[in-house]
Design a protein around this motif. Sequence first.
Motif, short mmCIF file in Angstrom:
data_model
loop_
_atom_site.label_atom_id
_atom_site.label_comp_id
_atom_site.label_asym_id
_atom_site.label_seq_id
_atom_site.Cartn_x
_atom_site.Cartn_y
_atom_site.Cartn_z
N LEU A 145 0.83 -1.22 0.00
CA LEU A 145 0.00 0.00 0.00
C LEU A 145 0.86 1.26 0.00
N CYS A 146 1.95 1.22 0.76
CA CYS A 146 2.85 2.38 0.83
C CYS A 146 3.43 2.70 -0.55
N VAL A 147 3.81 1.65 -1.29
CA VAL A 147 4.35 1.82 -2.63
C VAL A 147 3.27 2.39 -3.56
N LEU A 148 2.03 1.88 -3.44
CA LEU A 148 0.91 2.34 -4.26
C LEU A 148 0.62 3.82 -4.02
N LEU A 149 0.65 4.23 -2.75
CA LEU A 149 0.41 5.63 -2.39
C LEU A 149 1.48 6.54 -2.99
N LEU A 150 2.72 6.05 -3.00
CA LEU A 150 3.83 6.82 -3.58
C LEU A 150 3.59 7.03 -5.08
N VAL A 151 3.24 5.95 -5.78
CA VAL A 151 3.00 6.03 -7.23
C VAL A 151 1.86 7.00 -7.54
N LEU A 152 0.75 6.89 -6.76
CA LEU A 152 -0.42 7.77 -6.97
C LEU A 152 -0.04 9.24 -6.85
N ASN A 153 0.78 9.54 -5.85
CA ASN A 153 1.13 10.94 -5.58
C ASN A 153 2.24 11.48 -6.49
N LEU A 154 3.02 10.57 -7.08
CA LEU A 154 4.11 11.00 -7.96
C LEU A 154 3.61 11.46 -9.32
N VAL A 155 2.42 11.04 -9.72
CA VAL A 155 1.92 11.33 -11.06
C VAL A 155 1.73 12.84 -11.24
N THR A 156 0.58 13.37 -10.82
CA THR A 156 0.36 14.83 -10.86
C THR A 156 -0.58 15.22 -9.74
N VAL A 157 -0.64 16.50 -9.44
CA VAL A 157 -1.56 17.00 -8.42
C VAL A 157 -3.00 16.75 -8.86
N LYS A 158 -3.23 16.84 -10.18
CA LYS A 158 -4.59 16.66 -10.72
C LYS A 158 -5.11 15.25 -10.40
N VAL A 159 -4.23 14.23 -10.57
CA VAL A 159 -4.63 12.85 -10.27
C VAL A 159 -4.99 12.72 -8.80
N PHE A 160 -4.17 13.35 -7.92
CA PHE A 160 -4.47 13.33 -6.48
C PHE A 160 -5.83 13.96 -6.21
N GLY A 161 -6.08 15.13 -6.81
CA GLY A 161 -7.34 15.86 -6.61
C GLY A 161 -8.55 15.05 -7.05
N GLU A 162 -8.46 14.44 -8.24
CA GLU A 162 -9.56 13.63 -8.77
C GLU A 162 -9.83 12.43 -7.86
N THR A 163 -8.75 11.75 -7.44
CA THR A 163 -8.88 10.57 -6.56
C THR A 163 -9.57 10.96 -5.27
N GLU A 164 -9.10 12.07 -4.67
CA GLU A 164 -9.66 12.51 -3.39
C GLU A 164 -11.13 12.91 -3.52
N PHE A 165 -11.49 13.54 -4.64
CA PHE A 165 -12.88 13.96 -4.85
C PHE A 165 -13.81 12.75 -4.78
N TRP A 166 -13.43 11.67 -5.48
CA TRP A 166 -14.30 10.48 -5.52
C TRP A 166 -14.27 9.73 -4.19
N PHE A 167 -13.09 9.67 -3.56
CA PHE A 167 -13.00 9.04 -2.22
C PHE A 167 -13.94 9.75 -1.25
N ALA A 168 -13.89 11.09 -1.26
CA ALA A 168 -14.72 11.89 -0.34
C ALA A 168 -16.20 11.73 -0.66
N MET A 169 -16.54 11.70 -1.95
CA MET A 169 -17.93 11.55 -2.36
C MET A 169 -18.51 10.22 -1.88
N ILE A 170 -17.73 9.14 -2.06
CA ILE A 170 -18.16 7.80 -1.60
C ILE A 170 -18.44 7.82 -0.10
N LYS A 171 -17.52 8.45 0.64
CA LYS A 171 -17.61 8.49 2.11
C LYS A 171 -18.85 9.25 2.58
N ILE A 172 -19.06 10.44 2.01
CA ILE A 172 -20.18 11.30 2.44
C ILE A 172 -21.52 10.67 2.09
N VAL A 173 -21.64 10.15 0.86
CA VAL A 173 -22.89 9.49 0.43
C VAL A 173 -23.18 8.29 1.33
#
Length: 415
Positions: free
Chosen positions: A99-127
Amino acid sequence: MGSGKTISLAGPSIIIVYMIIGFMLFFVMRAMGELLLSNLEYKSFSDFAADLIGPWAGFFTGWTYWFCWVVTGIADVVAITAYAQFWFPELSQWIAPLLCVLLLVLNLVTVKVFGETEFWFAMIKIVAIISLIVIGLVMIVMQFQSPSGTVASLSHLWNNGGLFPKGISGFFAGFQIAVFTFVGIELVGTTAAETKDPEKVLPRAINAIPLRIIMFYVFALMVIMSVTPWNSVVADKSPFVELFVLIGLPAAASIINFVVLTSAASSANSGVFSTSRILFGLAQEGDAPKSFANLSKRAVPANGLIFSCLCLLCGSVLIFLIPNVMMVFTLVTTVSAILFMFVWSIILCSYLVYRKQHPALHQKSIYKMPAGRLMCWICMAFFAFVLVLLALREDTRQALIATPLWFMVLGLSYK
């Protein structure tokens, strides 16, 4: 993850615990709000801590906040491992380093990828949380009966031993993990301070905190304990998942398990993101190695990311050393809660210095903290009280004893 343990420790009184902590932290956020708006050059609490208290405060706050998120990330990785075992009970603990390696890869791509991922994670949680509250309320109104014969009713909140079934000691025991569930609340202020119109956005964001606490903490826990009596809640499992297991809906339980897994992944992902940006800021101020201020071709502080993920990887070794997931989770969350209380206390101390040094700025403020000085002292007294509570229980005392080592390392580093 922690709500199962807090319910089993405190019973229905855990609702009061969350309300007390929420009340205190609302005033911490109000203090931070007034400070950030007093000087729009401030972008975070380490900025005003360094300016108002001294350079050492900026150094200690910045590095402690970085460590807070590394420790929180370890707690999240532990939680994800536990949630994955819901589907695969025989799953090896090697999932944590992966998981630690996966988190590193996700964050190394671009800020936009992080933002998109977080948006959907947050949406799932709130709903999911809103759905759980609505479904729970329908079950209470319809007096739903589970396969075990338990009828959903609000009376479970006071019938099974009253509001304080474990006495005052049980009530106090609930504070440890409950404090941890509020970590990251200060991000509301620091992110709002970077918007186009902070004078409007920041007060609106902070003023909404009490409503969110009632919605996502108080209502959710009330519904859980009304459908599933508190004494039926399993300490080392998520009561959100167990609620659906107990009423005989295993498919729904799998869906909710997916939700809490993505929620923990969201927290770990945003934690890794935060740590790299904190190191970038510290390096720019000369408080961290210069290499952390370098950006990759994708405008990502890659060196800080790799360093944070390596620290996360080292921390995840705890799962191998201590096979009990809940024990590791309690140890790690206690360290995180103590360190976050230090950061919150620095915010309050900065506010007291600000009131003393800049009375004119306070008078002009459009967003004054209510009962400013008095509430600062009350909040800090409350944090001291929580530290005393942590010293009373064996599982949290170990973490409390170990935490000063961090400040000793910081002191030597600063010198």
